[in-house]
Design an enzyme around this catalytic site. Structure first.
Site, PDB file in Angstrom:
ATOM      1  N   PRO A   2       0.836  -1.212   0.000  1.00 13.37           N
ATOM      2  CA  PRO A   2       0.000   0.000   0.000  1.00 13.37           C
ATOM      3  C   PRO A   2       0.868   1.259   0.000  1.00 13.37           C
ATOM      4  CG  PRO A   2      -0.786  -1.601   1.607  1.00 13.37           C
ATOM      5  CD  PRO A   2       0.534  -2.110   1.119  1.00 13.37           C
ATOM      6  N   GLU A   3       0.460   2.244  -0.790  1.00 10.79           N
ATOM      7  CA  GLU A   3       1.222   3.484  -0.889  1.00 10.79           C
ATOM      8  C   GLU A   3       0.505   4.596  -0.134  1.00 10.79           C
ATOM      9  OE1 GLU A   3       2.954   4.222  -4.721  1.00 10.79           O
ATOM     10  OE2 GLU A   3       2.868   2.109  -5.277  1.00 10.79           O
ATOM     11  N   LYS A  51       3.431   6.759   4.545  1.00  6.49           N
ATOM     12  CA  LYS A  51       2.842   5.433   4.690  1.00  6.49           C
ATOM     13  C   LYS A  51       2.569   5.077   6.145  1.00  6.49           C
ATOM     14  CE  LYS A  51       5.288   3.811   0.554  1.00  6.49           C
ATOM     15  NZ  LYS A  51       6.162   2.766  -0.017  1.00  6.49           N
ATOM     16  N   ARG A 246      13.269  -4.176  -7.997  1.00  7.00           N
ATOM     17  CA  ARG A 246      11.838  -4.116  -8.259  1.00  7.00           C
ATOM     18  C   ARG A 246      11.617  -3.731  -9.705  1.00  7.00           C
ATOM     19  NH1 ARG A 246       9.267  -0.758  -3.135  1.00  7.00           N
ATOM     20  NH2 ARG A 246      10.199  -1.973  -1.457  1.00  7.00           N
TER      21      ARG A 246
END
Length: 259
Positions: A2-3, A51, A246
């Protein structure tokens, strides 16, 4: 993971359910805080920074981070939970609602005056009232040789961006994610784009990716098939430096790779 926009929306849901209400249930299912009991305390505020999410009573701040799998959900009292009970890490309840934190990556109970220690190391919050683009720009330019796609993920530069939005921001600015920060032609515009994207994602309808997860599909601007490559970032660990890679999504024509 989640950002910042997801955490911002989670804080908004918790605020609607808890703020100004007296806690009638307090259940911390992590060993360090198993004896913490906030029943009878009023939730004064709920907020987010990047976050990180904070639920504040008159005495403490409950600090959580979702990490990879975490989520906060709100239920009416007696309503069946939509995730397994064994996944719950925190339950905060009022006379009418239950806020449940599932699979949270980090749980801390801090004294109110110590809350700042959780975020002192972070750059400016893209979604906060104190957003400071000049400060974000200054932090980014301190390491001009770092790829911009790595620098955007570094929460010490600006807080809230994750793997999805770094690809989206770079695509919108026609910047290859592997290009060094010092070679980005209009870095202030990219910083402003980052804030615009995050704000729209947090306040508007769900963000529809332009490049992320769309490898091999045609670019919306030029029709060139989109690509995905791996981009590494240094990860200090036990006096050693390792690399975590990533995926970065981009258009090879619109976003010219660095030489």
């Amino acid at each position: 993971m989640p950002e910042g926009d997801a955490v911002f929306r989670a804080a908004r849901r918790l605020r609607a359910a808890l703020e100004g209400e007296t806690l009638t249930r307090s259940d911390f299912r992590v060993p360090r805080y198993a004896t913490v009991d906030l029943r009878g305390q009023v939730v004064e505020s709920v907020g987010s920074y990047g976050k990180h999410l904070f639920v504040r009573t008159e005495t403490v701040s409950v600090h959580t981070h979702l990490k990879m799998e975490g989520s906060w959900r709100v239920f009416h009292c007696g309503q069946r939970w939509t995730k397994p009970r064994v996944a719950a890490r925190i339950v905060l309840g009022t006379a009418e609602a239950e806020a449940v934190g599932f699979d949270l990556g980090l749980v801390e109970v801090l004294r109110r005056r110590d809350e700042h220690t959780a975020i002192d190391h972070l750059g400016p919050d893209l979604l906060g009232p104190g957003w400071d683009p000049a400060e974000a720009l200054d932090r980014l330019t301190r390491a001009p040789d770092i790829p911009i796609g790595v620098a955007l993920l570094d929460q010490r530069n600006l807080a809230g961006i994750g793997n999805i939005y770094r690809s989206e921001i770079c695509y919108l600015r026609r910047v290859h994610p592997a290009r060094p920060v010092g070679e980005v032609e209009d870095l202030p515009a990219l910083v402003n784009e980052a804030q615009r994207v995050m704000y729209r994602a947090a306040h508007g309808p769900p963000w529809r990716p332009l490049v992320y997860g769309l490898a091999h599909r045609p670019c919306r601007r030029c029709g060139t098939p989109l690509r995905v490559d791996m981009l590494g970032e240094k990860m200090p660990r036990n006096d050693r430096v390792s690399y975590r890679e990533r995926g970065i999504y981009y258009c090879p024509k619109c976003q010219v790779p660095p030489v």
